[in-house]
Design an enzyme around this catalytic site. Structure first.
Site, PDB file in Angstrom:
ATOM      1  N   ASP A 242      32.627  39.833  24.125  1.00  0.00           N
ATOM      2  CA  ASP A 242      32.609  39.808  25.589  1.00  0.00           C
ATOM      3  C   ASP A 242      31.185  39.678  26.110  1.00  0.00           C
ATOM      4  OD1 ASP A 242      35.300  40.225  25.654  1.00  0.00           O
ATOM      5  OD2 ASP A 242      35.213  42.136  26.725  1.00  0.00           O
TER       6      ASP A 242
ATOM      7  N   GLN B 188      30.554  33.164  31.555  1.00  0.00           N
ATOM      8  CA  GLN B 188      31.146  33.433  32.875  1.00  0.00           C
ATOM      9  C   GLN B 188      30.840  32.317  33.874  1.00  0.00           C
ATOM     10  OE1 GLN B 188      28.694  36.826  32.708  1.00  0.00           O
ATOM     11  NE2 GLN B 188      30.364  38.306  32.589  1.00  0.00           N
TER      12      GLN B 188
ATOM     13  N   ARG C  68      34.373  31.191  24.879  1.00  0.00           N
ATOM     14  CA  ARG C  68      35.540  31.592  25.676  1.00  0.00           C
ATOM     15  C   ARG C  68      35.117  31.559  27.145  1.00  0.00           C
ATOM     16  NH1 ARG C  68      37.029  37.643  24.920  1.00  0.00           N
ATOM     17  NH2 ARG C  68      38.925  37.005  23.847  1.00  0.00           N
TER      18      ARG C  68
ATOM     19  N   LYS D 130      35.945  33.651  34.334  1.00  0.00           N
ATOM     20  CA  LYS D 130      35.281  33.575  35.648  1.00  0.00           C
ATOM     21  C   LYS D 130      34.166  34.610  35.773  1.00  0.00           C
ATOM     22  CE  LYS D 130      39.123  31.657  38.272  1.00  0.00           C
ATOM     23  NZ  LYS D 130      39.947  31.725  39.483  1.00  0.00           N
TER      24      LYS D 130
ATOM     25  N   ALA E 290      33.750  39.250  35.568  1.00  0.00           N
ATOM     26  CA  ALA E 290      34.432  40.415  36.128  1.00  0.00           C
ATOM     27  C   ALA E 290      33.505  41.464  36.746  1.00  0.00           C
ATOM     28  CB  ALA E 290      35.268  41.060  35.027  1.00  0.00           C
TER      29      ALA E 290
ATOM     30  N   THR F 127      41.866  32.347  31.528  1.00  0.00           N
ATOM     31  CA  THR F 127      42.113  32.538  32.962  1.00  0.00           C
ATOM     32  C   THR F 127      43.616  32.645  33.204  1.00  0.00           C
ATOM     33  OG1 THR F 127      41.781  31.578  35.169  1.00  0.00           O
ATOM     34  CG2 THR F 127      42.149  30.021  33.395  1.00  0.00           C
ATOM     35  N   HIS F 128      43.963  33.266  34.346  1.00  0.00           N
ATOM     36  CA  HIS F 128      45.378  33.284  34.767  1.00  0.00           C
ATOM     37  C   HIS F 128      45.572  32.354  35.947  1.00  0.00           C
ATOM     38  CE1 HIS F 128      43.937  37.206  33.340  1.00  0.00           C
ATOM     39  NE2 HIS F 128      45.011  37.155  32.590  1.00  0.00           N
TER      40      HIS F 128
ATOM     41  N   ARG G 272      38.061  48.286  35.631  1.00  0.00           N
ATOM     42  CA  ARG G 272      37.721  46.896  36.005  1.00  0.00           C
ATOM     43  C   ARG G 272      38.960  46.111  36.383  1.00  0.00           C
ATOM     44  NH1 ARG G 272      34.243  47.064  31.673  1.00  0.00           N
ATOM     45  NH2 ARG G 272      35.425  45.660  30.341  1.00  0.00           N
TER      46      ARG G 272
HETATM   47  C1  FAD Z   1      40.896  36.930  27.316  1.00  0.00           C
HETATM   48  C2  FAD Z   1      39.973  37.324  28.424  1.00  0.00           C
HETATM   49  C3  FAD Z   1      38.706  37.762  28.120  1.00  0.00           C
HETATM   50  C4  FAD Z   1      37.822  38.108  29.128  1.00  0.00           C
HETATM   51  N1  FAD Z   1      36.548  38.459  28.823  1.00  0.00           N
HETATM   52  C5  FAD Z   1      35.640  38.670  29.796  1.00  0.00           C
HETATM   53  C6  FAD Z   1      34.263  38.899  29.514  1.00  0.00           C
HETATM   54  O1  FAD Z   1      33.835  38.910  28.369  1.00  0.00           O
HETATM   55  N2  FAD Z   1      33.413  39.118  30.551  1.00  0.00           N
HETATM   56  C7  FAD Z   1      33.847  39.085  31.840  1.00  0.00           C
HETATM   57  O2  FAD Z   1      33.005  39.242  32.745  1.00  0.00           O
HETATM   58  N3  FAD Z   1      35.144  38.896  32.143  1.00  0.00           N
HETATM   59  C8  FAD Z   1      36.052  38.688  31.173  1.00  0.00           C
HETATM   60  N4  FAD Z   1      37.366  38.451  31.496  1.00  0.00           N
HETATM   61  C9  FAD Z   1      37.828  38.651  32.882  1.00  0.00           C
HETATM   62  C10 FAD Z   1      37.602  37.424  33.735  1.00  0.00           C
HETATM   63  O3  FAD Z   1      36.226  37.214  33.952  1.00  0.00           O
HETATM   64  C11 FAD Z   1      38.295  37.551  35.116  1.00  0.00           C
HETATM   65  O4  FAD Z   1      37.766  38.644  35.807  1.00  0.00           O
HETATM   66  C12 FAD Z   1      39.800  37.734  35.028  1.00  0.00           C
HETATM   67  O5  FAD Z   1      40.347  36.945  34.008  1.00  0.00           O
HETATM   68  C13 FAD Z   1      40.470  37.325  36.361  1.00  0.00           C
HETATM   69  O6  FAD Z   1      40.136  36.017  36.689  1.00  0.00           O
HETATM   70  P1  FAD Z   1      41.130  34.750  36.579  1.00  0.00           P
HETATM   71  O7  FAD Z   1      40.421  33.683  35.823  1.00  0.00           O
HETATM   72  O8  FAD Z   1      42.449  35.126  36.032  1.00  0.00           O
HETATM   73  O9  FAD Z   1      41.230  34.188  38.052  1.00  0.00           O
HETATM   74  P2  FAD Z   1      41.534  34.891  39.450  1.00  0.00           P
HETATM   75  O10 FAD Z   1      41.169  33.880  40.478  1.00  0.00           O
HETATM   76  O11 FAD Z   1      40.925  36.244  39.531  1.00  0.00           O
HETATM   77  O12 FAD Z   1      43.084  35.056  39.405  1.00  0.00           O
HETATM   78  C14 FAD Z   1      44.005  33.976  39.400  1.00  0.00           C
HETATM   79  C15 FAD Z   1      45.400  34.562  39.488  1.00  0.00           C
HETATM   80  O13 FAD Z   1      45.681  35.270  38.281  1.00  0.00           O
HETATM   81  C16 FAD Z   1      46.333  36.491  38.543  1.00  0.00           C
HETATM   82  N5  FAD Z   1      45.463  37.601  38.121  1.00  0.00           N
HETATM   83  C17 FAD Z   1      44.145  37.513  37.817  1.00  0.00           C
HETATM   84  N6  FAD Z   1      43.660  38.697  37.414  1.00  0.00           N
HETATM   85  C18 FAD Z   1      44.693  39.541  37.468  1.00  0.00           C
HETATM   86  C19 FAD Z   1      44.835  40.908  37.160  1.00  0.00           C
HETATM   87  N7  FAD Z   1      43.821  41.649  36.709  1.00  0.00           N
HETATM   88  N8  FAD Z   1      46.052  41.468  37.333  1.00  0.00           N
HETATM   89  C20 FAD Z   1      47.111  40.731  37.751  1.00  0.00           C
HETATM   90  N9  FAD Z   1      47.043  39.424  38.057  1.00  0.00           N
HETATM   91  C21 FAD Z   1      45.865  38.846  37.912  1.00  0.00           C
HETATM   92  C22 FAD Z   1      46.642  36.511  39.999  1.00  0.00           C
HETATM   93  O14 FAD Z   1      47.895  35.903  40.184  1.00  0.00           O
HETATM   94  C23 FAD Z   1      45.568  35.629  40.588  1.00  0.00           C
HETATM   95  O15 FAD Z   1      45.933  35.049  41.790  1.00  0.00           O
HETATM   96  C24 FAD Z   1      38.252  38.079  30.494  1.00  0.00           C
HETATM   97  C25 FAD Z   1      39.533  37.630  30.784  1.00  0.00           C
HETATM   98  C26 FAD Z   1      40.394  37.244  29.794  1.00  0.00           C
HETATM   99  C27 FAD Z   1      41.766  36.747  30.150  1.00  0.00           C
END
Ligand code: FAD
Length: 179
Positions: free
Chosen positions: A4, A33, A54, A57, A59, A99-100, A160
Site C-alpha cells: 500500500d 494514487q 496497483r 484514487k 484515501a 476501484t469501485h 478510513r
Molecule cells: C484493492 C485496493 C487497494 C487499495 N490500496 C490503497 C492504498 O494503498 N493507498 C490508498 O491511499 N488507497 C488505497 N485504496 C483506497 C482507494 O484509494 C479509494 O479510497 C477507494 O478505493 C475508494 O475509491 P474508488 O476508486 O472506489 O472511487 P470512489 O469515487 O470513491 O467511489 C466510486 C463508487 O464506489 C463505491 N464505493 C467506493 N468506496 C466505497 C466504500 N468504502 N464503501 C462503499 N462503497 C464504496 C460507491 O458506490 C462510489 O460511488 C485501495 C482500494 C482498493 C480497492
C-alpha cells in the site's frame, strides 16, 4: 504481495523500498494514487523499472500543493494513468485497477479490448463493496481480487473506510458480529 501507499510523506520512501525489493522478489507490486500530482512521473519511472502497479484514487487527506482536490481531476488523472498502464510495452504487463467506480471500470474494459488480452491485469475491489460488479466482471472472464483486511491494524483501516462512506459502519458491525 502488494504494498500500500499511505500519506504523501511516505510516497518517496515506499517507492524506493519497493524498487529495492523488486530486484529480488518479482511477485511484488506497489499502489499508486491518482489524486497525487506526482503520480504520472512516478508511473513512468516505475514502468521503466519493470514495476507492477496497483492504481487507486487515494484515501488520505492531502493538501492542494500535492494532490488534486476535485473528484473530476482525480478521475481524469486515474484515466490518464490507466491508459499509460495499458499502453505500456515495458518489462511487465501485470497491473491492477483498484476501484469501485463503474465508469472507470468500464473504461478499463474498453482499454483491454483495444489493447488486447495479453495484458495480465486484474480488477481489485474491497471486500463487501459492489459484490454484484465483481460477479459481472468474473462472468466476463476478467480476473478479480478481493482485498481482505486482517491483522492488528484493523481499526485505523476501518476508520478510513467509514470516513469514505458512513454506511460502512454497518459493514464493520456485521463483520464483528458474524462468526
Ligand atoms: C484493492 C485496493 C487497494 C487499495 N490500496 C490503497 C492504498 O494503498 N493507498 C490508498 O491511499 N488507497 C488505497 N485504496 C483506497 C482507494 O484509494 C479509494 O479510497 C477507494 O478505493 C475508494 O475509491 P474508488 O476508486 O472506489 O472511487 P470512489 O469515487 O470513491 O467511489 C466510486 C463508487 O464506489 C463505491 N464505493 C467506493 N468506496 C466505497 C466504500 N468504502 N464503501 C462503499 N462503497 C464504496 C460507491 O458506490 C462510489 O460511488 C485501495 C482500494 C482498493 C480497492
Amino acid at each position: 504481495m502488494w504494498i500500500d501507499i499511505e500519506s504523501f510523506q511516505f510516497v518517496e520512501n515506499t517507492i524506493s523500498i519497493y524498487l529495492e525489493l523488486l530486484k529480488n522478489y518479482d511477485a511484488t507490486g506497489v499502489a499508486l494514487q491518482s489524486y497525487l500530482k506526482r503520480s504520472p512521473s512516478d508511473l513512468l519511472h516505475l514502468l521503466e523499472e519493470g514495476a507492477k502497479v496497483r492504481l487507486v484514487k487515494g484515501a488520505y487527506r492531502q493538501n492542494e500543493a500535492n494532490a488534486f482536490q476535485s473528484i473530476d481531476k482525480i478521475n481524469s488523472n486515474f484515466s490518464k494513468l490507466m491508459k499509460m498502464l495499458f499502453e505500456n510495452n515495458g518489462n511487465t504487463d501485470i497491473f491492477a485497477i483498484a476501484t469501485h467506480d463503474s465508469r472507470l471500470i468500464n473504461e478499463a474494459i474498453e482499454l483491454s479490448e483495444k489493447f488486447g488480452t495479453d495484458k495480465r491485469f486484474e480488477f481489485q475491489l474491497l471486500m463487501g463493496i459492489h459484490d454484484e460488479m465483481k460477479k459481472m466482471l468474473v462472468e466476463r472472464r476478467f480476473k478479480v481480487s478481493e482485498y481482505i483486511p486482517y491483522g492488528s491494524q484493523w481499526l485505523p483501516y476501518s476508520i478510513r473506510r467509514i470516513r469514505e462512506r458512513k454506511r460502512n459502519i454497518l459493514l464493520l458491525a456485521r463483520s464483528i458480529i458474524q462468526p
